[in-house]
Scaffold this motif. Structure first.
Motif, PDB file in Angstrom:
ATOM      1  N   TRP A  52       6.202  -2.015   1.571  1.00 20.56           N
ATOM      2  CA  TRP A  52       5.643  -3.057   2.150  1.00 20.56           C
ATOM      3  C   TRP A  52       5.408  -4.149   0.874  1.00 20.56           C
ATOM      4  O   TRP A  52       4.969  -3.825  -0.110  1.00 20.56           O
ATOM      5  CB  TRP A  52       4.279  -2.448   2.609  1.00 20.56           C
ATOM      6  N   ARG A  66       3.220  -4.143  -2.075  1.00 16.95           N
ATOM      7  CA  ARG A  66       1.775  -3.498  -1.454  1.00 16.95           C
ATOM      8  C   ARG A  66       1.913  -2.096  -1.201  1.00 16.95           C
ATOM      9  O   ARG A  66       0.971  -1.330  -1.166  1.00 16.95           O
ATOM     10  CB  ARG A  66       1.460  -4.169  -0.234  1.00 16.95           C
ATOM     11  N   GLY A  67       3.129  -1.501  -1.436  1.00 19.05           N
ATOM     12  CA  GLY A  67       3.162   0.073  -1.360  1.00 19.05           C
ATOM     13  C   GLY A  67       4.621   0.300  -1.305  1.00 19.05           C
ATOM     14  O   GLY A  67       5.562  -0.397  -0.722  1.00 19.05           O
ATOM     15  N   CYS A  68       5.050   1.125  -1.970  1.00 22.25           N
ATOM     16  CA  CYS A  68       6.618   1.907  -1.885  1.00 22.25           C
ATOM     17  C   CYS A  68       6.339   3.140  -2.253  1.00 22.25           C
ATOM     18  O   CYS A  68       6.163   3.923  -3.157  1.00 22.25           O
ATOM     19  CB  CYS A  68       7.248   0.961  -2.801  1.00 22.25           C
ATOM     20  N   SER A  85       3.398   4.879   2.550  1.00 23.62           N
ATOM     21  CA  SER A  85       3.672   3.781   1.639  1.00 23.62           C
ATOM     22  C   SER A  85       2.541   2.888   1.829  1.00 23.62           C
ATOM     23  O   SER A  85       2.023   2.034   0.852  1.00 23.62           O
ATOM     24  CB  SER A  85       4.970   3.139   1.812  1.00 23.62           C
ATOM     25  N   ALA A  86       1.874   2.606   3.126  1.00 24.65           N
ATOM     26  CA  ALA A  86       0.940   1.757   3.549  1.00 24.65           C
ATOM     27  C   ALA A  86      -0.420   2.070   2.851  1.00 24.65           C
ATOM     28  O   ALA A  86      -1.058   1.320   2.554  1.00 24.65           O
ATOM     29  CB  ALA A  86       1.097   1.291   4.919  1.00 24.65           C
ATOM     30  N   ASP A 116      -1.096   5.302   1.284  1.00 25.32           N
ATOM     31  CA  ASP A 116      -1.403   6.470   0.055  1.00 25.32           C
ATOM     32  C   ASP A 116      -0.899   6.252  -1.012  1.00 25.32           C
ATOM     33  O   ASP A 116      -0.565   7.137  -2.173  1.00 25.32           O
ATOM     34  CB  ASP A 116      -0.824   7.853   0.632  1.00 25.32           C
ATOM     35  N   ASP A 117      -0.120   4.887  -1.278  1.00 21.60           N
ATOM     36  CA  ASP A 117       0.311   4.582  -2.639  1.00 21.60           C
ATOM     37  C   ASP A 117      -0.793   4.191  -3.620  1.00 21.60           C
ATOM     38  O   ASP A 117      -1.627   3.346  -3.480  1.00 21.60           O
ATOM     39  CB  ASP A 117       1.236   3.360  -2.581  1.00 21.60           C
ATOM     40  N   THR A 118      -0.966   5.343  -4.505  1.00 26.00           N
ATOM     41  CA  THR A 118      -2.223   5.104  -5.220  1.00 26.00           C
ATOM     42  C   THR A 118      -2.334   4.059  -6.193  1.00 26.00           C
ATOM     43  O   THR A 118      -3.261   3.521  -6.954  1.00 26.00           O
ATOM     44  CB  THR A 118      -2.234   6.373  -6.290  1.00 26.00           C
ATOM     45  N   ARG A 119      -1.378   2.827  -6.173  1.00 27.30           N
ATOM     46  CA  ARG A 119      -1.534   1.771  -6.947  1.00 27.30           C
ATOM     47  C   ARG A 119      -2.205   0.726  -6.369  1.00 27.30           C
ATOM     48  O   ARG A 119      -2.388  -0.183  -7.062  1.00 27.30           O
ATOM     49  CB  ARG A 119      -0.146   1.490  -7.516  1.00 27.30           C
ATOM     50  N   PHE A 120      -2.295   0.930  -5.246  1.00 28.03           N
ATOM     51  CA  PHE A 120      -3.100  -0.181  -4.282  1.00 28.03           C
ATOM     52  C   PHE A 120      -3.888   0.484  -3.418  1.00 28.03           C
ATOM     53  O   PHE A 120      -4.026   1.742  -3.007  1.00 28.03           O
ATOM     54  CB  PHE A 120      -1.985  -0.875  -3.473  1.00 28.03           C
ATOM     55  N   PRO A 166      -5.573   1.072   0.609  1.00 24.25           N
ATOM     56  CA  PRO A 166      -4.709   1.012   1.578  1.00 24.25           C
ATOM     57  C   PRO A 166      -4.544  -0.187   2.590  1.00 24.25           C
ATOM     58  O   PRO A 166      -5.604  -1.172   2.272  1.00 24.25           O
ATOM     59  CB  PRO A 166      -5.578   1.939   2.695  1.00 24.25           C
TER      60      PRO A 166
END
Length: 290
Positions: free
Chosen positions: A129, A141-143, A163-164, A166-170, A172
């Motif tokens: 995303w 925003r998430g991958c 990816s929307a 639970d991507d811990t870099r970003f 939700p």
């Protein structure tokens, strides 16, 4: 290869989660997307309106208009429909509300034979995303994805949400951001061990590396489009990939590390919110006639 219908299904899955409603199935999205792109005007008579019962209490209910569209001979055809909204464009409106009929999805078992799930195409896959600014800048925003082959109906939906949210870099993704989103889907193929760390081509291959350094094991991957988008040489991509895995050695010492490199292929297909919203509005208009 990924398709824009796969991307539309990811948008549909995320929208349904944010709006707390059942999502259309992949089978429904593919058929409706094909019909929308082939024949924007549905001329089938919507008879027997009085026999339709409310769908709001039954998630397995399949609206009659969806049934007629899916049964139409042109529903499985492919084509291209020009759109006034460019890929990645955002609009000021939110995800929008759906009618009780359009918000219901039939279960997949009602649409395909019982053994179709076993025969369904399976792929390792990644869903990414991005938010698209008013100036056209793309911001990840998430991958997240998987290297395990999954049935596309469950895999795309699952990783669209993972990816929307639970991507811990970003943080939700929220409903407020939804109109600014663009989704990219990559189905991975042609996995093979590279002859050496440089045995791959920028723009063609994705890389998956694993190595041990000072007794610690590392691993990481870059999808096929990453190195080209970043303008990296092969060496720059490898060093960056090792850094991503957590390697802290000096840049010039990467060649001393025994890298195990797997190369693979996959083309990313993208779809912006504007194009998805235009399609979804068309679906809702068709359902409103029921």
């Amino acid at each position: 290869m990924a398709t824009q219908a796969h991307c539309a299904y990811c948008f549909e899955s995320l929208a349904a989660s944010l709006e707390k409603r059942p999502a259309l199935s992949l089978h429904e999205v593919e058929a409706l997307w094909a019909k929308y792109n082939t024949d924007p005007t549905i001329t089938d008579a919507l008879e027997d309106k009085s026999s339709l019962s409310p769908a709001s209490a039954d998630p397995s209910y399949k609206p009659a208009a969806i049934s007629r569209i899916l049964d139409s001979p042109s529903a499985s055809a492919s084509g291209t429909r020009s759109s006034s909204l460019q890929s990645g464009a955002s609009t000021p409106s939110g995800t929008g509300s759906t009618s009780s009929a359009t918000s219901q999805s039939s279960s997949q078992s009602n649409l395909v034979p019982k053994d179709a799930e076993d025969e369904e195409e399976q792929h390792p896959l990644f869903v990414a995303w991005n938010t698209v600014t008013k100036t056209g800048d793309h911001r990840l925003r998430g991958c997240i994805g998987t290297f395990s082959p999954l049935a596309l109906s469950s895999g795309l939906s699952s990783y669209a949400l993972t990816s929307a949210f639970d991507d811990t870099r970003f943080s939700p993704i929220t409903a407020r951001e939804f109109p600014s989103l663009e989704v990219g889907v990559t189905l991975l193929t042609n996995f093979e061990p590279a002859g050496d760390a440089m045995d791959w081509e920028v723009g063609t291959h994705g890389l998956r590396v694993s190595f041990t350094h000072k007794g610690k094991r590392y691993g990481s991957t870059y999808l096929p489009y990453v190195a080209k988008e970043q303008g990296w040489s092969k060496e720059e991509a490898l060093v960056s990939l090792m850094r991503k895995a957590g390697w802290g050695g000096k840049e010039g010492e990467w060649r001393k590390v025994d890298l195990k490199v797997t190369r693979y292929q996959g083309k990313k297909v993208e779809l912006g919110y504007g194009e998805w919203r235009e399609w979804r509005d068309w679906v809702e208009e068709e359902m409103a006639d029921c």
